[in-house]
Design a protein around this motif. Structure first.
Motif, short mmCIF file in Angstrom:
data_model
loop_
_atom_site.label_atom_id
_atom_site.label_comp_id
_atom_site.label_asym_id
_atom_site.label_seq_id
_atom_site.Cartn_x
_atom_site.Cartn_y
_atom_site.Cartn_z
N ARG A 56 0.83 -1.22 0.00
CA ARG A 56 0.00 0.00 0.00
C ARG A 56 0.86 1.26 0.00
O ARG A 56 0.46 2.30 -0.52
CB ARG A 56 -0.95 0.00 1.20
N LEU A 57 2.05 1.16 0.58
CA LEU A 57 2.97 2.29 0.62
C LEU A 57 3.58 2.55 -0.76
O LEU A 57 4.14 3.61 -1.01
CB LEU A 57 4.06 2.00 1.65
N GLY A 58 3.47 1.56 -1.64
CA GLY A 58 4.00 1.72 -2.99
C GLY A 58 5.18 0.84 -3.30
O GLY A 58 5.81 0.98 -4.35
N CYS A 59 5.51 -0.05 -2.41
CA CYS A 59 6.63 -0.96 -2.62
C CYS A 59 6.13 -2.19 -3.37
O CYS A 59 5.42 -3.01 -2.80
CB CYS A 59 7.25 -1.34 -1.28
N ASN A 60 6.49 -2.29 -4.64
CA ASN A 60 6.06 -3.42 -5.44
C ASN A 60 7.22 -3.89 -6.29
O ASN A 60 7.67 -3.16 -7.16
CB ASN A 60 4.88 -3.01 -6.33
N PRO A 61 7.79 -5.05 -6.04
CA PRO A 61 7.36 -6.05 -5.07
C PRO A 61 7.55 -5.54 -3.64
O PRO A 61 8.25 -4.57 -3.41
CB PRO A 61 8.26 -7.25 -5.36
N SER A 62 6.94 -6.24 -2.71
CA SER A 62 6.91 -5.77 -1.32
C SER A 62 8.27 -5.79 -0.63
O SER A 62 8.49 -5.02 0.30
CB SER A 62 5.92 -6.59 -0.52
N VAL A 63 9.17 -6.65 -1.06
CA VAL A 63 10.50 -6.71 -0.47
C VAL A 63 11.55 -6.76 -1.57
O VAL A 63 11.26 -7.26 -2.65
CB VAL A 63 10.67 -7.92 0.49
N PRO A 64 12.72 -6.23 -1.32
CA PRO A 64 13.11 -5.51 -0.11
C PRO A 64 12.52 -4.10 -0.09
O PRO A 64 12.36 -3.48 -1.14
CB PRO A 64 14.63 -5.46 -0.20
N ALA A 65 12.20 -3.64 1.09
CA ALA A 65 11.72 -2.28 1.29
C ALA A 65 12.71 -1.59 2.23
O ALA A 65 12.94 -2.07 3.34
CB ALA A 65 10.33 -2.28 1.90
N VAL A 66 13.30 -0.50 1.78
CA VAL A 66 14.37 0.16 2.52
C VAL A 66 13.89 1.51 3.06
O VAL A 66 13.31 2.31 2.34
CB VAL A 66 15.61 0.35 1.62
N PHE A 67 14.18 1.70 4.34
CA PHE A 67 13.91 2.97 5.01
C PHE A 67 15.24 3.53 5.50
O PHE A 67 16.03 2.80 6.11
CB PHE A 67 12.98 2.76 6.21
N ILE A 68 15.48 4.80 5.23
CA ILE A 68 16.69 5.46 5.72
C ILE A 68 16.25 6.71 6.46
O ILE A 68 15.49 7.52 5.93
CB ILE A 68 17.64 5.83 4.56
N GLY A 69 16.72 6.83 7.69
CA GLY A 69 16.32 7.98 8.51
C GLY A 69 14.83 8.01 8.78
O GLY A 69 14.25 9.07 8.92
N GLY A 70 14.20 6.83 8.83
CA GLY A 70 12.78 6.73 9.11
C GLY A 70 11.89 6.99 7.90
O GLY A 70 10.67 6.90 8.01
N LYS A 71 12.48 7.30 6.75
CA LYS A 71 11.70 7.59 5.55
C LYS A 71 11.82 6.46 4.54
O LYS A 71 12.91 5.92 4.33
CB LYS A 71 12.19 8.89 4.92
#
Length: 102
Positions: free
Chosen positions: A58-73
């Motif tokens: 739903r956040l826009g990560c397609n495929p769902s993994v890997p999903a990377v956050f840096i500095g909480g974003k």
């Protein structure tokens, strides 16, 4: 979504991954080779992993993994991270988030 936001803000770099995903493995290795020790959340090993996976989609990560956050974003998935690495932006982002000191 709240759980993802909470986990993503607990460390400078957070990677949502699956232990069996080749791209997840490659992205984790990229960060380790940069000298970064990211927090890793293996969705296939978490009791709420499926729920978090849907939130990432739903956040826009397609495929769902890997999903990377840096500095909480939310930064993106493998393609975005590799593009940032190749154009030199990733190191700057990591320094700004306090994940690198050099």
């Amino acid at each position: 979504m709240d759980r993802i936001a909470k986990l993503a803000s607990q460390k400078a770099v957070v990677i949502f991954s699956k232990s069996s995903c080749g791209m997840s493995h490659a992205i984790k290795r990229l960060f380790y080779e940069q000298g970064v020790g990211p927090a890793i959340c293996e969705l296939d090993e978490d009791s709420r992993g499926k729920e978090m996976e849907w939130a990432l989609v739903r956040l826009g990560c397609n495929p769902s993994v890997p999903a990377v956050f840096i500095g909480g974003k939310f930064v993106g998935s493998a393609n975005t991270v590799m593009t940032l690495h190749l154009n030199g932006s990733l190191k700057r982002m990591l320094r700004d988030a306090g994940a690198l000191w050099l």
